[in-house]
Design an enzyme around this catalytic site. Structure first.
Site, PDB file in Angstrom:
ATOM      1  CB  SER A  64      -0.955  -0.040   1.191  1.00 22.42           C
ATOM      2  OG  SER A  64      -1.876   0.997   1.110  1.00 22.42           O
ATOM      3  CG  ASP A 303      -3.228  -0.356  -1.633  1.00 21.13           C
ATOM      4  OD1 ASP A 303      -3.294   0.825  -1.242  1.00 21.13           O
ATOM      5  OD2 ASP A 303      -3.454  -1.327  -0.892  1.00 21.13           O
ATOM      6  N   GLY A 486       1.655  -0.175  12.806  1.00 26.50           N
ATOM      7  CA  GLY A 486       1.435  -1.579  12.462  1.00 26.50           C
ATOM      8  C   GLY A 486       1.811  -1.876  11.021  1.00 26.50           C
TER       9      GLY A 486
END
Ligand code: G16
Length: 530
Positions: A64, A303, A486
Site C-alpha cells: 500500500s 493501492d 502496524g
C-alpha cells in the site's frame, strides 16, 4: 494434510531463522527480501480459512502506502472484510514458526478452528506489479481519451512473492484464480461478490465499474442535468495501480466528470513524494501535479484504498480536506436525508485518535452526530460502525468506507458535491482544522510501547505518558499521543495545538520523549522545519 509435501515445499521458501514478524494493522509488511516464507505460509493459511468458512478467500500482495522496497500480504475474509482477529493470531504464529515447528502449528490451527481438511478450498489473489500499459491521462467521456504506452514496474518484488503464495495454496490442494492487476479494494469486492453469489455484484472488474458508475450516474443525473458544464478533478495516483483503474473506469462514466490523472507511474516512483500519505503527513501538494488556484484535486495512495482532497486558494495557500473532512461531508449529507425522510435510524461516525479535534467537535456539537473512537486500522472502525443502522467511518489519512476504496469514495464525494452544489472551499469551510503535525521516531523495538483508550494513552514504557501529559499541558488546545505503527518499523507521534508552530513544537518535544524513554536509535529527532 500431506505434511511431507508441505515440509518439502516449505524448504524452498525457507524462513530466515529467528526472524519474527507480526500480522499488523493491515497484514504483514516489511522489506520484500524477508517475505518469501510468509507468502508461502499465507497461501497455506488461506486454504485453511477457505476450508473452514467454505468460502473463497482473498490474498492481496501489496504494501500500500509503504516505499517500493517494502512489500506485504493480507488475507481477505468471505464478505470482503479484513481477516478475523483470531486468524490474525494464527497468521503471526504460522509466519514465525521455525521450519521444524511448522507441522505442529498447522495441526494446532486446524484443531482450534475445526478445519475440515477434506473440504474444498478456493483462493483469489492479486498483486500490483506491472502497471501502466496504454495509460490514459485524461478522460472526459468514452469519446475523448488520450493514450500513450509506457510500461513500468511499481513493486518489482510482487510477482515472485505472489508465486510463493500460489505454491502454498497448491501444496494444500487448494485452487486459485489470479485476478492480475487490480486495486486492493477491487479484490475485496471480488471476494464479496463470489461469496454472495452475485447478489452484491458481478465478480469481475467490469462488474465493479458497472456497479460504481451506475450508482454514480443514478445519484447525480438530476444535478448534472441542471449544471452548466462538467465537473472536473485532478487525481494524483501515487504512481500506482489507481491510474490504470481510473482510466478503465472512464469508459463507464458519461461526460459529466472530467478526471485528469497525474503521477500515473510513467515518471515517478511509487508513493515517492506523492500519494495520499505524503500529502496528508506533509500537508503539501504532491510533486508532479500542477494545481491552478481553486482547482479541485485529490490523491490516492499506491493501492488506491485511501483518498484525500485539496486545493490552493487565490493567495497560494494549500488547503487539505482529509478523511475527517470527508466523513463530515458524507455524514452531513446522510443526516440531512434522514431528517428529510423523518427517519429515526441509529447513526454514528467512527474516527481514530488521529481525527482532528475540530472535526469531532463539529460533528458532536454542530451536527449532533454521535462520534466513536476506535483503534487505528479500518478493521477496527468497520466493526464499530456495524453497531449502528448507518455508520460512517474514516481515518484521517483518508481510509474509509467498507475497507477503504479511493475510487468509490471519490465518486461518492463528487456526487455529494454535485447534489449539494458545493465547491471545495465551501466544503472546507464547514470547520477549521486545528493545526497538527505527525512525526515518526525510530526505536530499537517499537513493541515496547503499549497503548490503551483507543491508542490515546501509552501504558508502557513507564513514565512516557506522564511526560507526554506534562508537555501537552504547556500548550493551548493541545493534544498528543504516540503509538507503534502496524505497517512500518517506527513509532508514530501525533500532536495538535492552537498554532502550527505550537503543534510542531509539541510534536517535536513528544518525539524526544519517545526517543529518550522508548529506546530511540540514531540521531535524536530534529525540530520540525517550518
Ligand atoms: C493501513 C491500514 C490503515 C492504517 C494505515 C496506517 O493502510 O489499512 O487502516 O491507518 O495502514 O497504519 P499504521 O499507523 O499502523 O502504520 P494502508 O493504506 O497502508 O493499507
Amino acid at each position: 494434510m500431506d505434511f511431507e509435501a508441505v515440509i518439502k515445499y516449505s524448504k524452498l521458501h525457507a524462513k530466515p531463522p529467528g526472524l519474527s514478524l507480526q500480522y499488523g494493522t493491515a497484514g504483514f509488511r516489511t522489506k520484500a527480501e524477508n517475505l518469501d516464507h510468509t507468502m508461502f505460509r499465507m497461501g497455506l493459511l488461506a486454504v485453511l480459512r477457505s476450508k473452514q468458512t467454505k468460502s473463497t478467500i482473498g490474498v492481496m500482495v501489496t504494501a500500500s502506502h509503504n516505499p517500493e522496497e517494502d512489500n506485504g500480504v493480507k488475507l481477505i475474509d468471505p464478505l470482503g472484510e479484513m481477516l478475523a482477529a483470531a486468524w490474525e493470531e494464527h497468521a503471526t504464529r504460522l509466519a514465525n514458526a521455525e521450519e521444524e515447528e511448522l507441522q505442529r502449528v498447522l495441526t494446532d490451527i486446524c484443531r482450534k478452528e475445526a478445519v475440515d481438511l477434506l473440504g474444498n478450498a478456493f483462493v483469489i489473489l492479486t498483486c500490483q506489479q506491472l502497471i501502466g500499459i496504454n495509460m490514459c491521462v485524461l478522460f472526459v467521456s468514452c469519446f475523448n481519451i488520450y493514450f500513450y504506452t509506457p510500461v513500468f514496474a511499481s513493486r518489482p518484488s510482487s510477482k515472485k512473492l505472489s508465486q510463493s503464495v500460489t505454491d502454498g495454496v497448491s501444496v494444500l490442494g487448494g485452487q486459485y484464480h489470479d485476478y492480475g492487476l487490480v486495486t486492493t479494494p477491487q479484490l475485496h469486492y471480488m471476494v464479496c461478490c463470489r461469496n454472495t453469489h452475485g447478489n452484491y455484484g458481478i465478480a469481475t472488474v467490469e462488474g465493479y465499474y458497472e456497479k460504481l458508475s451506475n450508482a454514480f450516474v443514478e445519484l447525480t443525473k438530476q444535478a448534472m442535468s441542471q449544471r452548466d458544464g462538467h465537473m472536473s478533478l485532478r487525481v494524483d495516483c501515487a504512481n500506482g495501480i489507481g491510474a490504470l483503474k481510473l482510466k478503465e473506469l472512464g469508459r463507464y462514466l458519461p461526460g459529466c466528470l472530467m478526471v485528469h490523472i497525474d503521477n500515473d507511474g510513467t515518471k515517478g516512483k511509487l508513493n515517492h513524494l506523492c500519494g495520499a500519505d505524503f500529502v496528508k503527513v506533509h500537508q503539501k501538494p504532491p510533486v508532479g501535479l500542477e494545481m491552478k488556484p481553486g482547482e479541485r484535486c485529490c490523491s490516492f495512495d499506491g493501492d488506491a484504498d485511501r483518498i484525500v482532497y485539496y486545493y490552493t486558494d487565490a493567495a497560494g495557500h494549500f488547503h487539505l480536506l482529509d478523511g475527517d473532512k470527508i466523513a463530515t461531508l458524507i455524514s452531513t449529507f446522510l443526516k440531512e436525508l434522514l431528517v428529510k425522510a423523518g427517519q429515526t435510524l441509529t447513526f454514528a461516525v467512527v474516527q481514530t485518535a488521529y481525527a482532528n479535534g475540530s472535526s469531532t467537535c463539529y460533528l458532536e456539537e454542530t451536527m449532533k452526530v454521535p462520534v466513536h473512537c476506535a483503534k487505528t486500522g479500518v478493521k477496527h472502525l468497520h466493526h464499530k460502525a456495524q453497531e449502528f443502522d448507518i455508520g460512517v467511518y474514516f481515518e484521517a489519512n483518508g481510509h474509509g468506507t467498507t475497507v477503504g476504496d479511493a475510487i468509490s469514495d471519490m465518486l461518492l464525494i463528487e456526487a455529494i458535491l454535485a447534489l449539494k452544489n458545493l465547491t471545495v472551499p465551501q466544503w472546507d469551510g464547514m470547520y477549521t482544522d486545528l493545526p497538527n503535525r505527525q512525526l515518526k521516531v525510530k526505536v530499537a523495538d517499537r513493541r515496547i510501547i503499549d497503548t490503551t483508550d483507543a491508542e490515546r494513552r501509552a501504558v508502557t514504557p513507564p513514565g512516557l505518558q506522564k511526560k507526554i501529559d506534562d508537555i501537552v499541558n504547556k500548550f493551548q488546545l493541545a493534544r498528543a499521543f504516540v503509538r507503534p505503527s502496524g505497517t512500518e518499523d517506527v513509532v508514530r507521534v501525533y500532536a495538535e495545538a492552537d498554532t502550527q508552530e505550537n503543534a510542531d513544537n509539541l510534536a517535536h518535544e513528544v518525539s524526544l520523549a519517545v526517543y529518550h524513554l522508548a529506546g530511540g536509535v540514531g540521531e535524536p529527532p530534529k525540530a520540525v522545519a517550518s
